[in-house]
Write an enzyme that holds these catalytic residues in place. Structure first.
Site, mmCIF file in Angstrom:
data_model
loop_
_atom_site.group_PDB
_atom_site.id
_atom_site.type_symbol
_atom_site.label_atom_id
_atom_site.label_comp_id
_atom_site.label_asym_id
_atom_site.label_seq_id
_atom_site.Cartn_x
_atom_site.Cartn_y
_atom_site.Cartn_z
ATOM 1 N N ASP A 90 0.850 -1.180 0.000
ATOM 2 C CA ASP A 90 0.000 0.000 0.000
ATOM 3 C C ASP A 90 0.887 1.232 0.000
ATOM 4 O O ASP A 90 1.872 1.280 0.727
ATOM 5 C CB ASP A 90 -0.879 -0.009 1.251
ATOM 6 C CG ASP A 90 -2.059 -0.940 1.069
ATOM 7 O OD1 ASP A 90 -2.553 -1.028 -0.068
ATOM 8 O OD2 ASP A 90 -2.469 -1.591 2.052
ATOM 9 N N THR A 128 -13.385 22.416 6.835
ATOM 10 C CA THR A 128 -14.604 21.607 6.838
ATOM 11 C C THR A 128 -14.732 20.918 5.487
ATOM 12 O O THR A 128 -14.154 21.369 4.497
ATOM 13 C CB THR A 128 -15.883 22.445 7.065
ATOM 14 O OG1 THR A 128 -16.068 23.294 5.928
ATOM 15 C CG2 THR A 128 -15.830 23.257 8.332
ATOM 16 N N ALA A 129 -15.507 19.869 5.500
ATOM 17 C CA ALA A 129 -15.672 19.101 4.269
ATOM 18 C C ALA A 129 -16.422 19.920 3.211
ATOM 19 O O ALA A 129 -16.228 19.696 2.018
ATOM 20 C CB ALA A 129 -16.407 17.812 4.563
ATOM 21 N N THR A 182 -16.460 23.497 2.881
ATOM 22 C CA THR A 182 -15.680 24.605 2.300
ATOM 23 C C THR A 182 -14.381 24.116 1.679
ATOM 24 O O THR A 182 -13.879 24.679 0.727
ATOM 25 C CB THR A 182 -15.308 25.649 3.372
ATOM 26 O OG1 THR A 182 -14.515 24.989 4.372
ATOM 27 C CG2 THR A 182 -16.542 26.247 4.022
ATOM 28 N N LYS A 201 -6.369 28.922 2.638
ATOM 29 C CA LYS A 201 -5.678 27.993 1.725
ATOM 30 C C LYS A 201 -6.612 26.812 1.529
ATOM 31 O O LYS A 201 -7.370 26.436 2.451
ATOM 32 C CB LYS A 201 -4.333 27.547 2.328
ATOM 33 C CG LYS A 201 -4.416 26.675 3.582
ATOM 34 C CD LYS A 201 -3.040 26.213 3.990
ATOM 35 C CE LYS A 201 -3.065 25.024 4.939
ATOM 36 N NZ LYS A 201 -3.544 25.318 6.296
ATOM 37 N N ASP A 210 -5.864 -4.109 5.847
ATOM 38 C CA ASP A 210 -6.518 -3.959 7.141
ATOM 39 C C ASP A 210 -8.040 -3.932 7.047
ATOM 40 O O ASP A 210 -8.721 -4.310 7.979
ATOM 41 C CB ASP A 210 -5.998 -2.722 7.887
ATOM 42 C CG ASP A 210 -6.108 -1.459 7.062
ATOM 43 O OD1 ASP A 210 -6.623 -1.533 5.925
ATOM 44 O OD2 ASP A 210 -5.673 -0.402 7.546
#
Lengths: 562, 687
Positions: free
Chosen positions: B312, B382-383, B385, B399, B522
């Site tokens: 991986d 945040t997911a 923005t 950024k 995993d």
């Protein structure tokens, strides 16, 4: 002609043989040679088989055992009924039961041990109809077994490994018969005797004696007996006899014939597994060991016989006792080494008269299992058994579970290879122990002390390895030696051939692991060295105590080693 | 950005199960000495054909010693018995290390009590040993989880140090890939309901106990094959030695039974026969020392054979986190401006990526961390923005991902610089992540966040390549990014946009060509591939399904360890092969010591010429060989336990090295030491 010129010619001839006979045999056993199809097809029809009907290794082994058993019974019957059969101008009577058993076992197992003098015990029919027939089919059986083991490496996930009847038919008609025929003509042209007329009686009026000179179909028998690494000659003194080995040229031709197929089979192996390099690696093992033994034995025989020196005579031609002047000391040594490192066993000089250390050469050549190059077929399959053991130990040392030509060497392979490697030394040692313990056995050797021990050990080593070379000096034609010899030969043959066939079968079933940088190289000098090591260690360690009581102590008693 | 709580260090050994112990630990040594005698039981000995022959031989010698007592006979008998004891000792030493670990584990298991949840919602207190599969148990802070199970309700932080040796707690929660809990671990906070998934006696700890203890250890396939070869080499020497009795009689002499037994014991491969099982146990132990549990010895052997490694990307080839590597200004701005604003935007960003931006700004332009004064507020990521940053009064610094920032700027009426897209695309193509930096509506430039390839990994892959092992990187990245990272890390191949199905297909394809494949995984969706791979290493943080599918579990959950596992597998096989070679090579010298002594009677003792070591007398020669044969076992115990030194190289180089050391060395060493022992025996006036 100098000894080195002899060697040079032999090396060049064998080089070509290796390359071309090797690739020809690969084509024969891959079924790519058909020019005698008109002979092959009727035989297959008669046997209700065909090249397409492949067998599993068990069926293959079954066919081989049935074939060999029938051969054994057939040969035994002819010898027992000799007196009532044709082509018997000397009116020789039946061969005794023990001797017949020994002789039948001997020829069926490609040993050609002879507890009889050919010209005084066997009729022409026995020589040609039973013994020479076995001189053709027994090498064919050996070659077929070797090819099965090779197919084990060349095939992938295959349940079958060929057809026994097809393999021996092809071996006979495409390989053995044509070469033996041509070579036979050359040998006869050189002056060997080839006749069906009986003995000649000559009256020497000068000395007032009458001499009976035996003759017979010796020339052609000589050709197949060498080509098939049989070694059972027409005459008692074998190839020391000028009627069968008339010139130095035929002497060399006989050496070449003997070495040709065993040497070429290493190329056949490489060709069939798709890597000539692998064949060349096995050839290197053969050349190095064979070369060392020739050097060692020739050097020893080039020395004076210690007993002769003690008598105050200094010879300029080495140890000349028991050697034909035509051949000389070193070439005789070369001949004997060639015959004991194959399973031929023919002689052109008396091994019994060799210097003790010189006699050690032929003896140890056999003790190493006859793999350099060994008998027709038997040499290759025994060599591959040693190679598998070398691969197993060497492969571990690089950190991989071992593989040879992409085939994983696991418990079953090790078990079979181990069995194949241990049968011969165990049989030889146990039977030798039996012979030296019993009064009937102790009565056999001509000499007492270490030389007598060597004579017994040599005889049983020779028979256990299906060689047939005799050191002489041992009275072998007794019920005791005939029977233990026959047992020795049968175990020595089938005790190895069956594990070899089984190995071929289980290897063919396996898939191939692709080669990578981490793969154990089985075609480089390191592998060659390891294989030589395994051969020397297994052969050397098992026989060292025995030979130290034979030739080694005898030589040391002369207070020098050479 | 998620915070990785359970990040573990690769070198976590030294505590937990795998306590590093010295090779000759005091208590283990004492226990091993005791076990050397209990192992004399013929039922134990018969499993090892080589040592069984030695045992039988020493018993016969013992009878001889009683019948015809003498210093020589007794000395030989004692040393033969010592040979057997030394072999037992080697095995006991190897087992001892595991037993000590098993003891700790066993304590953990027996003392636990469980709060079983009944269907009516009430709880009852039962011993952990009485739980069966399907039971529900409740665990709260400071409870020890009674058995293996799956969380079906709640979230908790769990201390798994008892198993992994890692002291930092990990988060376990119901649903998803982090729902598995292991019996013996401790809940630190919150309350969880666990459904028991393991039958009594089959829990993870039970398996570990069996494993480290080496009890009922099954011989591995290659070990069986080697045992057969050693049996062959033993069987063949029995007639070699026994036939010497009639051979000697023929030479008008006789040989003593004790000397014959001595010869037999010296010839059969006792060195490797004595150490073989110790090598196997120690190999497994070496894995345990590195916190890897192999479920079978077969898997360890397979690890030595692996030709393809599926690795991986994240965590194995690259560090889990991306690091800032460049600031690219758009036209009209300077690199320093970008750095300055980027640093401001990241001051409050505690993620490794954020920290790396601050560090890079300092390194390149010596921009120090500022202490912000006045009115300011951090804006977290945040997911929705997909940006983070800082508000300083009216000044908004951000950024974030390229398109998010572009949208934000255009919404506020700003313009997007014309060269931005080209920069963003170039950074992406190189396998990095671009972050666009904006001050108000003014786009300044781009931060390149690089996937950082682990230090030294390239060299590691080079070693693997030398050993003929192909490395394949598995990543969810697009092919472009994947190619760039593959190139940098030096892997041989990569599988981009990998799905579990694609992974499975790749394994099958490689296996069809006959290759052995190893991988780590995993997640539950890794389970089929883990089961298909020849060596499947499941991460301990992974799901129960993954752990059951694989044949090894890495307690540290460090996928890089796959490389170590391969080395341990190879080392195990090399140790076996090398000691076998050494053992066989030793025989030559022993012959030269014993044969002249054995046949001293024969034909005027001319065989003395073979006494090349010039040993003092026949008796001292035989005894020296037997003593050497016994002591060499003890001398090689450390090597058997530690394993032969392994250096990555191609097969030919490895072979040459080992043949030289153990083959050629194996021929020479006994000549030297047998002579030395002989000199000592003479000096002691023993003979």
């Amino acid at each position: 002609m100098g000894f080195f010129a002899t060697i040079l010619i032999l090396v060049i001839a064998l080089g070509f043989t290796w390359r071309y006979l090797g690739s020809y045999m690969a084509a024969v056993f891959d079924g790519r040679v058909h020019f005698l199809g008109f002979v092959e097809r009727p035989i297959y029809r008669l046997l209700k088989t065909s090249p397409e009907q492949e067998q599993t290794w068990k069926r293959y082994a079954g066919a081989m055992i049935i074939f060999s058993f029938v051969s054994l019974v057939f040969t035994y019957a002819i010898l027992r009924l000799q007196g009532s059969l044709p082509l018997n101008p000397q009116h020789l009577g039946a061969v005794g039961p023990a001797l017949s058993f020994n002789t039948a076992s001997s020829f069926v197992t490609n040993t050609n041990w002879q507890n009889y003098g050919g010209e005084t015990a066997m009729s022409y029919f026995s020589q040609m109809g039973s013994l020479t027939v076995q001189q053709f089919v027994s090498p064919a059986v050996g070659i077929a077994a070797a090819i099965v083991l090779v197919r084990g490496f060349s095939r992938r996930k295959s349940a079958t490994i060929g057809n026994f009847w097809v393999d021996i038919t092809r071996c006979l008609f495409y390989v053995l018969l044509p070469i033996a025929f041509v070579a036979g003509i050359v040998i006869v042209a050189q002056g060997a005797v080839q006749t069906l007329a009986g003995t000649v009686t000559i009256h020497d009026s000068l000395n007032g004696v009458t001499q009976t000179i035996p003759r017979g179909p010796a020339g052609f028998m000589g050709s197949i007996m060498q080509l098939g690494t049989n070694g059972g000659g027409f005459f008692n003194v074998d190839l020391a006899h000028p009627f069968e080995n008339p010139t130095a040229f035929t002497d060399l031709l006989y050496i070449w014939l003997t070495l040709s197929i065993p040497v070429a089979l290493t190329y056949t192996f490489g060709k069939m597994v798709g890597s000539i390099k692998h064949g060349a690696a096995l050839l290197a093992v053969v050349v190095i060991l064979f070369g060392s033994w020739v050097a060692f034995t020739s050097y020893s025989e080039h020395q004076n016989n210690p007993a002769v020196v003690a008598a105050g005579i200094h010879s300029t031609v080495g140890n000349a006792e028991g050697k034909e002047v035509r051949f000389g000391d070193t070439t005789s040594a070369l001949f004997n080494v060639s015959m004991t490192q194959t399973s031929d066993g023919a002689v052109d000089s008396a091994t019994d008269s060799y210097n003790p250390i010189g006699g050690l050469g032929p003896l140890t050549g056999m003790m190493l299992g006859e793999v350099t190059p060994g008998g027709t077929g038997s040499g290759l399959y025994t060599l591959l058994i040693y190679a598998i053991i070398a691969v197993f130990i060497g492969g571990l040392m690089i950190g991989r579970t071992p593989e040879y030509l992409g085939k994983k060497i696991q418990a079953r392979e090790v078990k079979l290879a181990g069995l194949g490697a241990l049968v011969m030394p165990m049989t030889v040692l146990i039977l030798t122990a039996l012979a030296v313990s019993l009064a009937v056995g102790r009565a056999g050797p001509l000499n007492a002390g270490p030389h007598g021990f060597s004579e017994i050990l040599y005889a049983l080593t020779s028979q256990g390895n299906n060689n047939g070379s005799a050191m002489a000096g041992l009275t072998g034609n007794t019920p005791f030696y005939n029977v233990i010899g026959a047992i020795d030969m049968l175990i020595g043959r089938f005790g190895i051939i069956i594990p070899a066939l089984a190995l071929g079968g289980i290897l063919a079933e396996k898939d191939v692991v692709p080669e990578g940088l981490g793969t154990f190289r089985t075609h480089n000098p390191m592998f060659v060295g390891l294989t030589i090591g395994v051969i020397l260690i297994i052969g050397g360690l098992t026989f060292f105590p025995a030979i130290s009581l034979g030739p080694i102590v005898e030589q040391l008693s002369h207070l020098r080693f050479f | 950005m998620t915070t990785v709580i359970n990040e573990t260090t690769p070198d976590a050994s030294g505590h937990g199960v795998a306590q590093a112990r010295g090779l000759f630990d005091g208590p283990i040594l004492r226990q091993a000495l005791k076990d050397s005698f209990t192992k004399l039981d013929p039922r134990v000995q018969v499993k090892n054909p080589v040592m069984f022959v030695v045992l039988v031989g020493s018993i016969i010698a013992l009878f001889e010693a009683f019948a015809h007592p003498g210093t020589f006979t007794w000395s030989i008998t004692v040393w033969l018995l010592l040979t057997v004891l030394f072999a037992n000792f080697a095995e006991a030493m190897a087992e001892g290390r595991g037993k000590a670990q098993a003891e700790t584990l066993r304590k953990m298991r027996s003392e636990t009590e469980a709060r079983r949840l009944l269907p009516d919602g009430s709880e009852e207190l039962v011993p952990a040993a009485e739980l069966s599969k399907g039971d529900l148990v409740v665990c709260e802070a400071n409870d020890v989880i009674p058995s293996d199970g799956e969380i079906i309700e709640g979230i908790a932080s769990v201390d798994e140090s008892a198993i992994t040796g890692e002291s930092a707690p990990v988060i376990r929660e119901s649903g998803g890939d982090r729902s598995a809990v292991t019996g013996g671990t401790k809940v630190l906070s919150d309350r969880i309901v666990v459904r028991i998934t393991a039958e009594r006696g089959h829990t993870f700890i039970d398996r570990m106990i069996t494993l480290v203890e080496g009890a009922n250890r099954q011989k591995t396939p290659n070990e069986i094959a080697l045992t057969i070869l050693l049996a062959v080499l033993t069987i063949v020497f029995i007639p070699v030695v026994v036939t010497l009795v009639p051979f000697a009689n023929f030479a008008h002499g006789s040989v003593s039974v004790v000397v014959l037994i001595a010869l037999l014991v010296c010839l059969i491969p006792t060195t490797i026969g004595a150490l073989l099982s110790a090598i196997g146990i120690a190999g497994m132990d070496r894995l345990v020392q590195r916190n890897v549990l192999a479920m079978s010895g077969r898997a360890v052997e397979a690890a030595g054979d692996v030709q393809v490694l599926l690795l991986d990307k994240t965590g194995t080839i690259t560090l889990g986190n991306r690091m800032a590597s460049h600031f690219y200004p758009v036209s009209g701005h300077s690199e320093q401006e970008v750095a300055d604003v980027a640093q401001l935007a990241s001051l409050a960003d505690e993620t490794p990526e954020g920290r790396s931006i601050v560090v890079l700004a300092k390194e390149l332009f010596d921009i120090r961390e500022r202490h912000l004064e006045g009115d300011h507020a951090f804006v977290p990521f945040t997911a929705t923005t997909r940006m983070s940053g800082l508000d300083m009064g009216p000044r908004q610094i951000r950024k974030g991902a390229g398109d998010s920032v572009k949208r934000w700027v255009t919404e506020q009426g700003g313009t997007v610089p014309s060269d931005l897209d080209a920069i963003v695309e170039r950074v992406s193509r190189e396998g990095s992540t671009p972050l666009v930096v904006v001050d108000g509506v003014d786009i300044l430039g781009v931060i390149e966040l690089k996937d950082v390839v682990k230090q030294g990994i390239r060299e590691k892959f080079e070693e693997m390549r030398q050993m003929g092992i192909r490395t394949v990187m598995i990543t969810g990245d697009n092919p472009l990014t994947a190619a760039a990272i593959a190139q940098e890390a030096g892997v041989d191949d990569f599988l981009a946009e990998a799905t579990p199905e694609a992974k499975m297909a790749l394994i099958k394809k490689e296996q069809e060509g006959g290759k052995l494949v190893a991988m780590t995984g995993d997640g539950t969706n890794d389970a089929p591939a883990l089961a298909q791979a020849d060596v499947g290493v499941a991460m301990n943080t992974g799901t129960t399904a993954a752990k059951e599918a694989g044949n090894m579990v890495d307690l540290d959950s460090n996928p890089t360890k796959l490389l170590d596992i391969v080395e341990i597998g190879k080392q195990l096989l090399i140790t076996r092969g090398s000691l076998t070679t050494f053992s066989i090579a030793n025989d030559i010298a022993k012959y030269f010591a014993i044969i002249p002594a054995l046949f001293a009677f024969a034909y005027g003792d001319h065989l003395q010429a073979l006494n090349v070591m010039k040993l003092h007398s026949p008796q001292s020669a035989v005894l020296s060989a037997v003593i050497f044969n016994a002591l060499v076992i003890v001398a090689l115990i450390p090597l058997a336990l530690r394993g032969v030194k392994f250096r990555a190289a191609n097969s030919t180089a490895i072979l040459r090295r080992n043949v030289l050391i153990y083959g050629v060395g194996g021929i020479i060493v006994p000549f030297v030491f047998i002579k030395l022992i002989d000199l000592i025996l003479v000096a002691l006036h023993a003979y």
